[in-house]
Scaffold this active site. Structure first.
Site, PDB file in Angstrom:
ATOM      1  N   VAL A 239       0.841  -1.199   0.000  1.00  0.00           N
ATOM      2  CA  VAL A 239       0.000   0.000   0.000  1.00  0.00           C
ATOM      3  C   VAL A 239       0.876   1.249   0.000  1.00  0.00           C
ATOM      4  CG1 VAL A 239      -2.016  -1.063   1.077  1.00  0.00           C
ATOM      5  CG2 VAL A 239      -0.195  -0.137   2.530  1.00  0.00           C
ATOM      6  N   ARG A 241       4.289   2.437  -2.436  1.00  0.00           N
ATOM      7  CA  ARG A 241       4.501   2.860  -3.813  1.00  0.00           C
ATOM      8  C   ARG A 241       4.901   1.642  -4.634  1.00  0.00           C
ATOM      9  NH1 ARG A 241       1.862   6.704  -2.882  1.00  0.00           N
ATOM     10  NH2 ARG A 241       2.417   8.900  -3.095  1.00  0.00           N
ATOM     11  N   ASP A 265      -2.054  -2.425  -4.262  1.00  0.00           N
ATOM     12  CA  ASP A 265      -2.945  -1.273  -4.406  1.00  0.00           C
ATOM     13  C   ASP A 265      -2.282  -0.184  -5.241  1.00  0.00           C
ATOM     14  OD1 ASP A 265      -5.455   0.079  -3.695  1.00  0.00           O
ATOM     15  OD2 ASP A 265      -4.161   1.451  -2.570  1.00  0.00           O
ATOM     16  N   GLU A 270      -0.805   3.316 -13.964  1.00  0.00           N
ATOM     17  CA  GLU A 270      -2.172   3.439 -13.453  1.00  0.00           C
ATOM     18  C   GLU A 270      -2.975   4.339 -14.389  1.00  0.00           C
ATOM     19  OE1 GLU A 270      -2.147   4.722  -9.376  1.00  0.00           O
ATOM     20  OE2 GLU A 270      -0.934   3.023  -8.708  1.00  0.00           O
ATOM     21  N   HIS A 289      -5.577   1.620  -6.414  1.00  0.00           N
ATOM     22  CA  HIS A 289      -4.970   2.719  -5.642  1.00  0.00           C
ATOM     23  C   HIS A 289      -6.031   3.421  -4.787  1.00  0.00           C
ATOM     24  CE1 HIS A 289      -1.298   5.616  -5.706  1.00  0.00           C
ATOM     25  NE2 HIS A 289      -1.862   5.589  -4.516  1.00  0.00           N
ATOM     26  N   SER A 291      -6.629   2.339  -1.228  1.00  0.00           N
ATOM     27  CA  SER A 291      -6.560   1.898   0.166  1.00  0.00           C
ATOM     28  C   SER A 291      -6.736   3.046   1.156  1.00  0.00           C
ATOM     29  CB  SER A 291      -5.238   1.184   0.442  1.00  0.00           C
ATOM     30  OG  SER A 291      -4.137   2.051   0.247  1.00  0.00           O
TER      31      SER A 291
END
Length: 362
Positions: A239, A241, A265, A270, A289, A291
């Site tokens: 959670v 990078r 996550d 992205e 992404h 969390s």
């Protein structure tokens, strides 16, 4: 040249540039009444940055700031980013200049900790298997795992890592940490191992949680050798990078079954491309992404900037000042969880400013 942070002219009618897409930060009316606020997309940042006193990086995933920075005749005296991580701003001109950098430390701690606990339970109780069986109308009875007494290792001992450690400990796991320096009797982790000891302690844990900032030292810390050191039944949760993990090495480990599973996550690209092998890897949970995102988090992020802007106009020390060479806010444990707190109770402890209160009461 850096625009002085204590410039009286800047205080009279400062120019504030907000880097954002189509979604503007909510609730900036107090700033708009006191300043010339310009909301700009990435492709207009270079044109609007000259003359700016403050830059608010609302679109924290944007890579536009390093490219636009040379366009400013005088760099903004203060840059604030709407995230805890500041890796998108890790470029030499900002790092070595006099610009003050602040982040949104404290906003996401509780939400991320809850998300991590949910992932731990999802793995232990095989919730993905239950959902899959339900989709196929398959009455598949099976035994699942317990988590009480299981060892968990949280890599990163900042506020987010501490919130994770507290919640996992409350759920019955035996939690230890990995940080810059080793220490015992930590209030949240018990024992903290030095970063250089990571591979040595990996074989002793069932759940490895990555919550470290992205720095030169942490990039690629979970590689083929680290994954090989983990238990066959262990799970990895990231959670932090994406570059903390070497993705190709993780793909190989999951395909070979050398670890039991992983949850990501954060990703190198992205949104995650539709043809990415990560979507269908065995034992991998993918989330977009999210969390740290909770209902009201955008308002909380904006309010944190508004509170800090008021301090900036008054010439008072700013909260959440980042050590630009370390890449994070130095200091001890963070304050209580932020979800549900009003703006004047957003935890911002640990700014390194002696005597500052633990809350953004202005």
């Amino acid at each position: 040249m850096v625009r002085p942070a204590d410039s009286s002219l800047a205080r009279v009618h400062p120019r504030v540039v907000v880097l954002c897409g189509t979604d503007r930060p909510p609730g900036l009316e107090p700033v708009e009444r006191a300043a010339d606020v310009r909301y700009v997309p990435a492709d207009r940042l270079a044109a609007e940055l000259p003359g700016a006193d403050v830059l608010f990086v609302w679109d924290f995933t944007s890579r536009a700031v390093p490219a636009a920075w040379p366009a400013a005749d005088a760099a903004p005296g203060w840059v604030h980013i709407a995230s805890a991580g500041v890796d998108t701003l890790a470029f030499d001109a900002l790092r070595d200049g006099d610009t003050v950098l602040t982040n949104s430390r404290g906003v996401f701690d509780a939400a991320i900790a809850e998300y991590v606990l949910g992932l731990v339970l999802a793995f232990a109780k095989d919730l993905p298997g239950t959902l899959d069986a339900q989709r196929h109308h398959d009455w598949r009875h099976r035994e699942t795992e317990t988590i009480a007494g299981r060892p968990a290792l949280v890599v990163g001992t900042g506020p987010i890592g501490r919130a994770i450690a507290r919640l996992l400990s409350a759920a019955g796991l035996r939690v230890s940490g990995v940080g810059r320096t080793a220490r015992r009797d930590d209030p949240d982790f018990g024992e903290v191992h030095a970063a250089g000891e990571l591979r040595r302690v990996l074989p002793d844990t069932d759940f490895v949680v990555l919550a470290a900032p992205l720095t030169a030292q942490t990039t690629g810390m979970i590689d083929a050798a680290a994954l090989a050191a983990m238990r066959p039944g262990a799970r990895l949760i990231n959670v932090g990078r994406s570059p903390l993990v070497r993705t190709d090495d993780l793909v190989a480990a999951l395909r070979s079954g050398s670890i039991a599973g992983a949850a990501l996550d954060v990703f190198d690209a992205e949104p995650l491309p539709a043809d990415s092998p990560l979507w269908t890897l065995p034992g991998l949970l993918v989330s977009p992404h999210m969390s740290g995102d909770f209902a009201g988090s955008l308002t909380t992020l904006a309010q944190l900037f508004v509170a800090n802007f008021d301090r900036w106009r008054q010439g008072r020390p700013l909260h959440n000042v980042v050590d630009k060479h370390l890449g994070y806010v130095p200091g001890g444990a963070a304050g209580p969880a932020t979800a549900g707190h009003p703006v004047d109770e957003v935890p911002v402890a640990g700014t390194g400013q002696e005597g500052l209160p633990a809350w953004t009461r202005t």
